[in-house]
Scaffold this motif. Structure first.
Motif, PDB file in Angstrom:
ATOM      1  N   HIS A 112     -32.668  36.386   5.595  1.00 54.14           N
ATOM      2  CA  HIS A 112     -32.601  37.176   7.095  1.00 54.14           C
ATOM      3  C   HIS A 112     -34.285  36.879   6.910  1.00 54.14           C
ATOM      4  O   HIS A 112     -35.082  37.412   8.102  1.00 54.14           O
ATOM      5  N   GLY A 113     -34.976  37.157   5.842  1.00 54.45           N
ATOM      6  CA  GLY A 113     -36.221  37.630   5.330  1.00 54.45           C
ATOM      7  C   GLY A 113     -36.868  36.449   6.511  1.00 54.45           C
ATOM      8  O   GLY A 113     -37.966  36.736   7.160  1.00 54.45           O
ATOM      9  N   ARG A 123     -36.934  37.060   9.921  1.00 53.81           N
ATOM     10  CA  ARG A 123     -38.014  37.463  10.177  1.00 53.81           C
ATOM     11  C   ARG A 123     -39.111  38.219  10.618  1.00 53.81           C
ATOM     12  O   ARG A 123     -39.897  37.846  11.039  1.00 53.81           O
ATOM     13  N   GLU A 148     -39.358  35.462  13.767  1.00 52.81           N
ATOM     14  CA  GLU A 148     -40.158  36.395  14.506  1.00 52.81           C
ATOM     15  C   GLU A 148     -41.468  37.205  14.816  1.00 52.81           C
ATOM     16  O   GLU A 148     -41.881  37.217  15.360  1.00 52.81           O
ATOM     17  N   LEU A 149     -41.777  37.820  13.304  1.00 60.09           N
ATOM     18  CA  LEU A 149     -43.120  38.659  13.814  1.00 60.09           C
ATOM     19  C   LEU A 149     -44.187  36.854  14.222  1.00 60.09           C
ATOM     20  O   LEU A 149     -45.363  37.430  14.484  1.00 60.09           O
ATOM     21  N   ASP A 194     -43.482  44.473  16.576  1.00 58.71           N
ATOM     22  CA  ASP A 194     -42.400  44.840  16.050  1.00 58.71           C
ATOM     23  C   ASP A 194     -41.113  45.519  17.513  1.00 58.71           C
ATOM     24  O   ASP A 194     -39.945  45.679  18.244  1.00 58.71           O
ATOM     25  N   SER A 233     -38.695  43.417  20.381  1.00 66.07           N
ATOM     26  CA  SER A 233     -37.016  42.957  19.874  1.00 66.07           C
ATOM     27  C   SER A 233     -37.264  41.271  20.228  1.00 66.07           C
ATOM     28  O   SER A 233     -38.348  41.291  21.571  1.00 66.07           O
TER      29      SER A 233
END
Length: 289
Positions: free
Chosen positions: A12-13, A16, A19-20, A31, A33
């Motif tokens: 999950h990290g 994320r 995504e960033l 932030d 989505s």
């Protein structure tokens, strides 16, 4: 079980963090989505709008030229330096003309006497025969107009120094503009080179993943018929999974290079109207070849 949960948290990290990184490349809020599409690497690679262009050296050359031209045209740094160069050229022309053009000054004035009074304001009177006046009354309004022109004959080395300084400033700005153009072109060419190589790597990885999947299907059929052992089946499954992960990573790298190219040429497709227009025109140009 604890190790599996830890691996899940780590995964999950990683997601994320990806995504960033994608939001930063797209110049979107961190932030925001991001929805991920679960598609196989071969489909993602085939869905690239310029897949045929990147894979064909003859088509890739005009593709490169178009992106370099756009990178030079939309660069704000190059535009600012072009403006400074134009101003420097005008300054140098003015410094050259200052050697032979005269300096002209036009001065004008208009005076109106609104009111006056008190001792000494009236002129002296002398009685003379007839209507002759020795000190006539001045008019209430007066005007004057003067034109002065001068040639720069004796100015020392001031004008020469101004011309030399203007010439040096123009040369420095011109060199800065050439350097900015070179850097913008280098950045675009580098992004294009990485795009081409990553496309080939992604294509080969997708082919390898497809071959591994077919090999796994053959082993699976053999295992069902009792011709293959469980160990062979697990090895084939593991090889297929690893090949799919490598293909997915290769396609991700390819699209990352694609975003880097868009950034190098000054706009992201589907986020910038000018970039969309450029992409549409380029796609039409590639289809005619």
């Amino acid at each position: 079980a604890a190790q599996n949960r830890r691996a899940l948290v780590d995964a999950h990290g990683v997601v994320r963090a990806a995504e960033l990184a994608l939001a930063q490349l797209l110049d979107r809020p961190l932030d925001a989505s991001i929805v991920l599409l679960d598609e196989d690497p071969a489909s993602l690679l085939a869905g690239f709008p310029f897949a045929r262009t990147v894979g064909d050296p003859e088509l890739f050359e005009p593709f490169v030229d178009a992106h370099i031209e756009r990178a030079l045209a939309v660069s704000p740094g190059i535009a600012a330096l072009d403006t400074l160069i134009a101003a420097g050229e005008r300054r140098l022309d003015a410094a050259n003309r200052a050697f032979y053009l005269p300096e002209a000054v036009l001065a004008a004035s208009w005076t109106v006497d609104v009111a006056e009074g008190g001792e000494g304001t009236e002129p002296p009177t002398i009685e003379l025969p007839g209507d002759f006046e020795v000190f006539p009354d001045p008019p209430d309004d007066r005007w004057s107009l003067a034109i002065r022109a001068s040639l720069p004959i004796l100015t020392g080395g001031e004008r020469i120094a101004e011309r030399v300084q203007a010439d040096l400033d123009l040369q420095a700005t011109t060199e800065q503009g050439a350097l900015a153009r070179s850097r913008a072109e280098q950045r675009a060419r580098t992004a294009l080179a990485f795009l081409e190589t990553s496309h080939e790597a992604a294509r080969q990885a997708a082919d390898a993943a497809d071959a591994s999947q077919r090999a796994f299907d053959i082993v699976l059929d053999g295992y069902r018929e009792g011709a293959e052992t469980l160990t062979t089946l697990l090895n084939a499954q593991s090889a297929s999974l690893v090949a799919r992960l490598i293909a997915a990573d290769a396609v991700y790298t390819f699209y990352l290079r694609w975003l880097e190219l868009q950034r190098a040429v000054g706009g992201f497709y589907r986020l910038d109207a000018a970039a969309d227009t450029f992409a549409t025109d380029l796609r039409q140009l590639m289809e005619t070849r």
